[in-house]
Write an enzyme that holds these catalytic residues in place. Sequence first.
Site, PDB file in Angstrom:
ATOM      1  N   THR A 199       0.813  -1.309  -0.060  1.00 19.39           N
ATOM      2  CA  THR A 199      -0.032  -0.112   0.329  1.00 19.39           C
ATOM      3  C   THR A 199       0.955   1.328  -0.008  1.00 19.39           C
ATOM      4  O   THR A 199       2.139   1.145  -0.023  1.00 19.39           O
ATOM      5  CB  THR A 199      -1.126  -0.033   1.235  1.00 19.39           C
ATOM      6  OG1 THR A 199      -1.892   1.023   1.161  1.00 19.39           O
ATOM      7  CG2 THR A 199      -0.400  -0.149   2.464  1.00 19.39           C
ATOM      8  N   LYS A 213       3.422   1.517  -3.913  1.00 15.45           N
ATOM      9  CA  LYS A 213       2.810   0.626  -4.788  1.00 15.45           C
ATOM     10  C   LYS A 213       3.298   0.677  -6.336  1.00 15.45           C
ATOM     11  O   LYS A 213       3.438  -0.236  -7.035  1.00 15.45           O
ATOM     12  CB  LYS A 213       1.202   1.287  -5.079  1.00 15.45           C
ATOM     13  CG  LYS A 213       0.423   0.878  -4.119  1.00 15.45           C
ATOM     14  CD  LYS A 213      -0.885   1.382  -4.400  1.00 15.45           C
ATOM     15  CE  LYS A 213      -1.744   0.966  -3.550  1.00 15.45           C
ATOM     16  NZ  LYS A 213      -3.444   0.991  -3.877  1.00 15.45           N
ATOM     17  N   TYR A 222     -14.999   4.704   1.055  1.00 10.48           N
ATOM     18  CA  TYR A 222     -15.597   4.019   1.624  1.00 10.48           C
ATOM     19  C   TYR A 222     -16.038   4.383   3.372  1.00 10.48           C
ATOM     20  O   TYR A 222     -16.772   3.708   4.060  1.00 10.48           O
ATOM     21  CB  TYR A 222     -15.231   2.517   1.695  1.00 10.48           C
ATOM     22  CG  TYR A 222     -13.720   2.282   1.908  1.00 10.48           C
ATOM     23  CD1 TYR A 222     -12.925   2.309   0.961  1.00 10.48           C
ATOM     24  CD2 TYR A 222     -13.289   2.420   3.274  1.00 10.48           C
ATOM     25  CE1 TYR A 222     -11.319   2.008   1.168  1.00 10.48           C
ATOM     26  CE2 TYR A 222     -11.917   2.216   3.754  1.00 10.48           C
ATOM     27  CZ  TYR A 222     -11.088   2.066   2.830  1.00 10.48           C
ATOM     28  OH  TYR A 222      -9.744   1.748   3.041  1.00 10.48           O
ATOM     29  N   ARG A 234      -8.266  18.408 -10.686  1.00  9.40           N
ATOM     30  CA  ARG A 234      -7.707  19.458 -10.160  1.00  9.40           C
ATOM     31  C   ARG A 234      -6.409  19.909 -11.075  1.00  9.40           C
ATOM     32  O   ARG A 234      -6.149  20.949 -11.484  1.00  9.40           O
ATOM     33  CB  ARG A 234      -7.532  19.326  -8.822  1.00  9.40           C
ATOM     34  CG  ARG A 234      -7.269  20.631  -8.076  1.00  9.40           C
ATOM     35  CD  ARG A 234      -6.954  20.354  -6.481  1.00  9.40           C
ATOM     36  NE  ARG A 234      -5.903  19.235  -6.292  1.00  9.40           N
ATOM     37  CZ  ARG A 234      -5.882  18.837  -4.852  1.00  9.40           C
ATOM     38  NH1 ARG A 234      -6.273  19.453  -4.071  1.00  9.40           N
ATOM     39  NH2 ARG A 234      -4.828  17.952  -4.745  1.00  9.40           N
ATOM     40  N   ALA A 266      -7.455  11.607 -10.900  1.00  6.51           N
ATOM     41  CA  ALA A 266      -6.509  11.092 -11.998  1.00  6.51           C
ATOM     42  C   ALA A 266      -5.274  10.685 -11.352  1.00  6.51           C
ATOM     43  O   ALA A 266      -4.010  10.598 -11.828  1.00  6.51           O
ATOM     44  CB  ALA A 266      -6.000  12.207 -12.948  1.00  6.51           C
TER      45      ALA A 266
HETATM   46  P1  NDP Z   1      -3.672   9.851  -5.155  1.00  4.97           P
HETATM   47  O1  NDP Z   1      -3.324  10.504  -4.283  1.00  4.97           O
HETATM   48  O2  NDP Z   1      -3.107   8.943  -6.201  1.00  4.97           O
HETATM   49  O3  NDP Z   1      -4.693  10.625  -6.097  1.00  4.97           O
HETATM   50  C1  NDP Z   1      -5.786  11.555  -5.099  1.00  4.97           C
HETATM   51  C2  NDP Z   1      -6.714  12.206  -6.414  1.00  4.97           C
HETATM   52  O4  NDP Z   1      -7.528  13.029  -5.524  1.00  4.97           O
HETATM   53  C3  NDP Z   1      -5.947  13.205  -7.306  1.00  4.97           C
HETATM   54  O5  NDP Z   1      -6.665  13.010  -8.612  1.00  4.97           O
HETATM   55  C4  NDP Z   1      -6.056  14.347  -6.790  1.00  4.97           C
HETATM   56  O6  NDP Z   1      -6.139  15.720  -7.746  1.00  4.97           O
HETATM   57  C5  NDP Z   1      -7.492  14.336  -6.049  1.00  4.97           C
HETATM   58  N1  NDP Z   1      -7.539  15.287  -4.961  1.00  4.97           N
HETATM   59  C6  NDP Z   1      -7.122  15.164  -3.884  1.00  4.97           C
HETATM   60  N2  NDP Z   1      -7.383  16.095  -2.951  1.00  4.97           N
HETATM   61  C7  NDP Z   1      -8.431  16.962  -3.922  1.00  4.97           C
HETATM   62  C8  NDP Z   1      -9.001  18.187  -3.431  1.00  4.97           C
HETATM   63  N3  NDP Z   1      -9.208  18.638  -2.300  1.00  4.97           N
HETATM   64  N4  NDP Z   1      -9.922  18.629  -4.431  1.00  4.97           N
HETATM   65  C9  NDP Z   1      -9.750  18.049  -5.575  1.00  4.97           C
HETATM   66  N5  NDP Z   1      -9.104  16.790  -5.877  1.00  4.97           N
HETATM   67  C10 NDP Z   1      -8.280  16.356  -5.207  1.00  4.97           C
HETATM   68  O7  NDP Z   1      -4.987   8.825  -4.205  1.00  4.97           O
HETATM   69  P2  NDP Z   1      -5.644   7.159  -4.728  1.00  4.97           P
HETATM   70  O8  NDP Z   1      -6.083   7.558  -6.167  1.00  4.97           O
HETATM   71  O9  NDP Z   1      -4.666   6.309  -4.388  1.00  4.97           O
HETATM   72  O10 NDP Z   1      -6.898   7.415  -3.813  1.00  4.97           O
HETATM   73  C11 NDP Z   1      -7.952   8.358  -3.867  1.00  4.97           C
HETATM   74  C12 NDP Z   1      -9.005   8.002  -2.881  1.00  4.97           C
HETATM   75  O11 NDP Z   1      -9.529   6.542  -3.439  1.00  4.97           O
HETATM   76  C13 NDP Z   1      -8.817   7.541  -1.366  1.00  4.97           C
HETATM   77  O12 NDP Z   1      -9.896   8.035  -0.777  1.00  4.97           O
HETATM   78  C14 NDP Z   1      -8.588   6.186  -1.377  1.00  4.97           C
HETATM   79  O13 NDP Z   1      -8.910   5.776  -0.004  1.00  4.97           O
HETATM   80  C15 NDP Z   1      -9.702   5.553  -2.315  1.00  4.97           C
HETATM   81  N6  NDP Z   1      -9.359   4.050  -2.891  1.00  4.97           N
HETATM   82  C16 NDP Z   1     -10.298   3.329  -2.676  1.00  4.97           C
HETATM   83  C17 NDP Z   1     -10.069   1.909  -2.948  1.00  4.97           C
HETATM   84  C18 NDP Z   1     -11.110   0.890  -2.640  1.00  4.97           C
HETATM   85  O14 NDP Z   1     -10.852  -0.288  -2.681  1.00  4.97           O
HETATM   86  N7  NDP Z   1     -12.346   1.249  -2.529  1.00  4.97           N
HETATM   87  C19 NDP Z   1      -8.900   1.635  -3.574  1.00  4.97           C
HETATM   88  C20 NDP Z   1      -8.037   2.807  -3.971  1.00  4.97           C
HETATM   89  C21 NDP Z   1      -8.308   3.999  -3.419  1.00  4.97           C
HETATM   90  P3  NDP Z   1      -4.592  16.145  -8.212  1.00  4.97           P
HETATM   91  O15 NDP Z   1      -4.116  15.183  -9.065  1.00  4.97           O
HETATM   92  O16 NDP Z   1      -5.009  17.486  -8.894  1.00  4.97           O
HETATM   93  O17 NDP Z   1      -3.763  16.289  -6.988  1.00  4.97           O
END
Ligand code: NDP
Length: 293
Positions: free
Chosen positions: A66, A70, A230, A155, A131
């Site tokens: 995790t 990753k 979740y 964003r 993304a």
């Molecule tokens: P990353 O850090 O790789 O990506 C985060 C994303 O969220 C980016 O697109 C980022 O935008 C955006 N973001 C973060 N804060 C803000 C904000 N305040 N306003 C707008 N956009 C925002 O995280 P992950 O993709 O790994 O995880 C994202 C979510 O998915 C988490 O909550 C995680 O717990 C959940 N998740 C759930 C899983 C499941 O099995 N249900 C599996 C994997 C993840 P930017 O690119 O502009 O920074």
Amino acid sequence: MINSQTKIFAVIGQPVRHSLSPILHDWFIKKFKLNAAYAAFEVDAGNLEQAVNGLRSLGLGGFNVTIPHKESILQFVDDTSDSVALLGAANTLKNKDGFVKAFGTDPFGFVESLGEEAARFNGARVVVFGAGGSAKSIVYALGKLQVHYVCIVNRSRARAESLAGAALEKYGLHQVSVFDASKNILNDLVSEADILINTTSVGMHPLINESILPDSSAISKKHFVYDLVYNPGLTKFLADARLRGAKVQSGLDMLIFQGLESVRIWHGEHFEIGKDELKEIRKILKTELGINE
Ligand code: NDP
């Protein structure tokens, strides 16, 4: 009961204190009567190679990987699955006689979590918010589900463009566009779409009053709305969408099914969980998270 034949598995990451994986995998071990045990190890970046070598030298069965390892873990493994090669990230390592192969189970977990709703995706127009790492897995899965069109709203535009490029070149998608989250065209995009998916962490506990789509007026009962978050069980994004008549789903089942896919990979058997078992593990995880809806 643990004995000399017990296979050891673990999640590695930093932090792993709040990981649900040990509870989820302990449930699988009991449910499928596996001679296995599952632990959580806090591993920092400097010790990652040693951790993978430990997997080999101690003959452990495998790791879940995790945040934040990753992607960086890939330099220390011997082989990768096709999806890992395309996504550039893994969440599961399998050790067989010292040979370590990396897999990614999030796209499978997402697809399996859809159940009957998967049929909606064929030919659908989908808006993906975010993304980041999980968005990659979702967009890859959307290629497998043969959606018609994906619109990535993020964003940071550069990150969205990079994901769109991968979607077109590697994930089998033919129509992909990118929009800034701030654009007022968002309502048009939403009303033209069939499916909305939040892959950002917006709305996650403790900031539960935030939504990736503050104006939900373009959502209607034709939409299927999915949130990878979740905790809480019903995010503001989903609660607003449900009020507008949409069908909604949280990320809890994805979490469960990505874990199940790891178990299948490790043990080489296609284990299944039934409806009642799914309810049982959902309840256990919700209790752990302090969710009482
Ligand atoms: P990353 O850090 O790789 O990506 C985060 C994303 O969220 C980016 O697109 C980022 O935008 C955006 N973001 C973060 N804060 C803000 C904000 N305040 N306003 C707008 N956009 C925002 O995280 P992950 O993709 O790994 O995880 C994202 C979510 O998915 C988490 O909550 C995680 O717990 C959940 N998740 C759930 C899983 C499941 O099995 N249900 C599996 C994997 C993840 P930017 O690119 O502009 O920074």
